[in-house]
Design a protein around this motif. Structure first.
Motif, PDB file in Angstrom:
ATOM      1  N   ASP A   6       0.823  -1.206   0.000  1.00  0.00           N
ATOM      2  CA  ASP A   6       0.000   0.000   0.000  1.00  0.00           C
ATOM      3  C   ASP A   6       0.860   1.261   0.000  1.00  0.00           C
ATOM      4  O   ASP A   6       0.558   2.226  -0.698  1.00  0.00           O
ATOM      5  CB  ASP A   6      -0.947   0.014   1.195  1.00  0.00           C
ATOM      6  CG  ASP A   6      -2.030  -1.044   1.081  1.00  0.00           C
ATOM      7  OD1 ASP A   6      -2.319  -1.466  -0.065  1.00  0.00           O
ATOM      8  OD2 ASP A   6      -2.571  -1.449   2.125  1.00  0.00           O
ATOM      9  N   ASN A  10       0.935   4.043  -2.918  1.00  0.00           N
ATOM     10  CA  ASN A  10       0.702   5.457  -2.642  1.00  0.00           C
ATOM     11  C   ASN A  10       1.841   6.327  -3.170  1.00  0.00           C
ATOM     12  O   ASN A  10       1.605   7.420  -3.692  1.00  0.00           O
ATOM     13  CB  ASN A  10       0.505   5.692  -1.153  1.00  0.00           C
ATOM     14  CG  ASN A  10      -0.823   5.170  -0.651  1.00  0.00           C
ATOM     15  OD1 ASN A  10      -1.733   4.914  -1.435  1.00  0.00           O
ATOM     16  ND2 ASN A  10      -0.937   4.996   0.651  1.00  0.00           N
ATOM     17  N   ARG A  13       1.435   6.586  -6.907  1.00  0.00           N
ATOM     18  CA  ARG A  13       0.348   7.519  -7.218  1.00  0.00           C
ATOM     19  C   ARG A  13       0.831   8.962  -7.036  1.00  0.00           C
ATOM     20  O   ARG A  13       0.522   9.834  -7.845  1.00  0.00           O
ATOM     21  CB  ARG A  13      -0.856   7.242  -6.327  1.00  0.00           C
ATOM     22  CG  ARG A  13      -2.081   8.005  -6.774  1.00  0.00           C
ATOM     23  CD  ARG A  13      -3.341   7.655  -6.002  1.00  0.00           C
ATOM     24  NE  ARG A  13      -3.409   6.274  -5.589  1.00  0.00           N
ATOM     25  CZ  ARG A  13      -3.713   5.875  -4.340  1.00  0.00           C
ATOM     26  NH1 ARG A  13      -3.961   6.749  -3.406  1.00  0.00           N
ATOM     27  NH2 ARG A  13      -3.780   4.596  -4.053  1.00  0.00           N
ATOM     28  N   GLU A  34      -2.021  13.077  -0.316  1.00  0.00           N
ATOM     29  CA  GLU A  34      -2.573  12.050  -1.206  1.00  0.00           C
ATOM     30  C   GLU A  34      -1.932  10.685  -0.943  1.00  0.00           C
ATOM     31  O   GLU A  34      -2.567   9.659  -1.118  1.00  0.00           O
ATOM     32  CB  GLU A  34      -2.358  12.433  -2.671  1.00  0.00           C
ATOM     33  CG  GLU A  34      -3.274  13.506  -3.164  1.00  0.00           C
ATOM     34  CD  GLU A  34      -4.704  13.020  -3.299  1.00  0.00           C
ATOM     35  OE1 GLU A  34      -4.913  11.856  -3.692  1.00  0.00           O
ATOM     36  OE2 GLU A  34      -5.609  13.811  -2.996  1.00  0.00           O
ATOM     37  N   ALA A  35      -0.653  10.704  -0.563  1.00  0.00           N
ATOM     38  CA  ALA A  35       0.061   9.454  -0.280  1.00  0.00           C
ATOM     39  C   ALA A  35      -0.151   8.982   1.155  1.00  0.00           C
ATOM     40  O   ALA A  35       0.371   7.935   1.541  1.00  0.00           O
ATOM     41  CB  ALA A  35       1.557   9.642  -0.539  1.00  0.00           C
TER      42      ALA A  35
END
Length: 147
Positions: A6, A10, A13, A34-35
């Motif tokens: 995960d 992240n 992303r 966001e992460a």
């Protein structure tokens, strides 16, 4: 440093967000949010995973896009500067010259000299594996088994 799936997802992303030149108004804090990581921890993890800080990555992506726009020959240096998110032509030109080795106008002139057909890149700018494949005779690969 071992990261969970995960956390790595992240970070990837976040890297994609940093890659988007038009999203340059996003601060590092916004991208870290966001992460789902604190900004300082995000910077350390990003550098550990990708080898550069988020700021350095964003600058590199902007300069890559600037090189593409200059190579197309359809934009002025000022237009390219503004398109890739810089507000000062002087700082853009200085950074471009420092990182690429030539000022943006000289880069564009050099590429224009190589480009003979508008809208097409010369062989020198195409990766070697593609240029090799393009120069093989048509009957070089009659079937995949022969290849």
């Amino acid at each position: 440093m071992l990261l969970g799936r995960d956390a790595l997802r992240n970070l990837c992303r976040a890297r994609d967000l940093l890659s988007e030149v038009h999203e340059s108004r996003l601060s590092i804090e916004d991208v870290a949010r966001e992460a789902a990581i604190s900004p300082y921890h995000f910077i350390r993890q990003f550098e550990a995973v990708f080898g550069v800080t988020p700021h350095q990555y964003r600058i590199r992506r902007r300069l890559d896009l600037a090189k593409q726009l200059l190579a197309s020959g359809q934009h002025s240096v000022t237009d390219v500067c503004m398109e890739v998110g810089f507000s000062s032509l002087g700082s853009f030109s200085a950074l471009f010259a420092q990182r690429i080795g030539v000022p943006p106008s000289a880069y564009r002139r050099r590429l224009r000299a190589m480009v003979q057909v508008p809208g097409r890149l010369p062989w020198e700018l195409i990766p070697g594996c593609f240029s090799l494949m393009g120069r093989l005779p048509p009957d070089a690969f009659r079937s995949f088994r022969e290849a």
